[in-house]
Write an enzyme that holds these catalytic residues in place. Structure first.
Site, PDB file in Angstrom:
ATOM      1  CG  HIS A  63      63.849  21.656  71.819  1.00  0.00           C
ATOM      2  ND1 HIS A  63      64.923  20.795  71.801  1.00  0.00           N
ATOM      3  CD2 HIS A  63      64.316  22.824  72.347  1.00  0.00           C
ATOM      4  CE1 HIS A  63      66.001  21.405  72.296  1.00  0.00           C
ATOM      5  NE2 HIS A  63      65.661  22.648  72.623  1.00  0.00           N
ATOM      6  CG  ASP A  76      63.773  13.381  64.437  1.00  0.00           C
ATOM      7  OD1 ASP A  76      63.601  12.179  64.179  1.00  0.00           O
ATOM      8  OD2 ASP A  76      64.822  13.998  64.222  1.00  0.00           O
ATOM      9  CG  HIS A 135      64.865  17.505  66.087  1.00  0.00           C
ATOM     10  ND1 HIS A 135      65.197  16.258  66.548  1.00  0.00           N
ATOM     11  CD2 HIS A 135      65.084  18.369  67.105  1.00  0.00           C
ATOM     12  CE1 HIS A 135      65.598  16.355  67.818  1.00  0.00           C
ATOM     13  NE2 HIS A 135      65.547  17.633  68.179  1.00  0.00           N
TER      14      HIS A 135
END
Length: 374
Positions: free
Chosen positions: A248, A295, A291
């Protein structure tokens, strides 16, 4: 007397042409361009002979001037045509290369779903392996609806970039750059996900049951993940393990970078809106505890560096042949040379209608453009 009158009558039409004549033997002229008037007197035979020579020389000069003028006109027209063709050839479309880059991106996106399905089977049980400590999680509590904002912002940014790309004049070149970067970033993501499997970042996460040796069930999961675009909004992403690094964050960052790079600088308000959508979307990933912080940080670093490296090489043509260009040592330099070989200048930010205009509109547009050129 007849020869003298003939000289005067024949010189008058060519007065403006003979402006460079400096021969002292020619008749002196006054400001209105007419020859000086002399008192009428009989002309000798030598004057008649000189008048004929002057008449023939004037005809030759007139012909020479006309030939030079026509030659200059033809030369000017030739130069204009050559420049326009040269500029057009410096930015060839080469849609077939864009198609190759699209297939490269599509393959890596599909391969990502395969790797997620494989990694999901290796994710440790959260009851046995609790989430790793994260400094951001220590200070910010989880907000359940935050990740929905992330995916909504991502869809808006991708939609804005898609519309902007359709109106770009050089969409073929920009498209293959975008497809190559997407494919490369998701290929890197497949590698990092596979070699290091992290436990879930929060106990709130609900992961689909493991299938182990059920190959058919895994295939159906892959197809479901592809059909839903890998989004939680569509209910297609129920697997865990795809944490390092954040996909994302890649899409939020990459969409903003392309929007800003290929839009006019005076649209600063548009850039700030897209920047706000990107930053808020990335923050909501962490606020939703979907996350780990590492990340998101790694995804941002990898995405921005590859984007900047690629466009530095694409926009600085002296680097391509420089022996001190260390960027050419990247493994994808050969792919870069394949995609950018015939792009000989920086791609300008220019727009055009994605669909061809009707013939009547095209004719009016040409008339307007012709009037401007004149």
């Amino acid at each position: 007397m007849a020869a003298s009158e003939l000289i005067q009558n024949d010189e008058r039409p060519h007065v403006e042409v003979n402006v460079t004549t400096t021969n002292s033997s020619t008749p002196q002229r006054v400001a209105n361009g007419n020859p000086a008037q002399h008192s009428p007197m009989p002309a000798p035979q030598s004057d008649a002979h000189d008048g004929k020579n002057k008449l023939s020389s004037l005809f030759k000069q007139n012909q020479l001037i006309h030939s030079l003028s026509n030659g200059l006109k033809r030369h000017c027209d030739y130069v204009k045509i050559t420049v326009s063709e040269e500029r057009a050839n410096r930015l060839p479309k080469e849609w077939w290369k864009t198609g190759v880059a699209f297939l490269y991106a599509l393959f890596n996106l599909i391969f990502t779903t395969v790797v997620i399905t494989i990694v999901h089977e290796r994710v440790p049980d959260k009851s046995v392996n609790p989430p790793l400590p994260d400094k951001f999680f220590d200070y910010v509590d989880r907000v359940p609806w935050a990740f929905t904002v992330t995916e909504a912002n991502g869809l808006i940014l991708v939609g804005l970039w898609l519309i902007q790309w359709l109106f770009l004049k050089h969409k073929a070149i920009v498209g293959r750059r975008c497809f190559f970067l997407i494919g490369t970033l998701y290929m890197y993501r497949c590698i990092t996900m596979y070699i290091t499997t992290l436990p879930v970042p929060g106990k709130h996460m609900v992961c689909a049951p493991k299938l182990y040796n059920d190959s058919t069930g895994k295939i159906w999961r892959i197809l479901r993940l592809i059909s839903g675009g890998g989004l939680s909004l569509t209910g297609s992403h129920m697997m865990c393990g795809d944490f390092l690094y954040s996909g994302h964050t890649v899409m939020l960052t990459l969409s903003y970078l392309f929007i800003k790079e290929y839009s006019p600088r005076w649209m600063w308000w548009y850039h700030w809106i897209c920047w706000g959508l990107s930053v808020s979307g990335v923050l909501c990933i962490l606020i939703g505890h979907e996350h780990y912080s590492v990340d998101v940080v790694i995804a941002y670093i990898v995405t921005t560096r590859i984007f900047w490296w690629y466009h530095t090489m694409a926009n600085t043509h002296a680097l391509r042949q420089s022996p001190n260009n260390y960027l050419s040592r990247t493994w994808w330099n050969r792919i870069f040379n394949f995609l950018e070989k015939n792009v000989q200048t920086t791609v300008p930010v220019a727009f055009e209608w994605p669909v061809a205009l009707p013939s009547c509109c095209r004719q009016r547009y040409r008339m307007v453009e012709g009037g401007r050129d004149e």
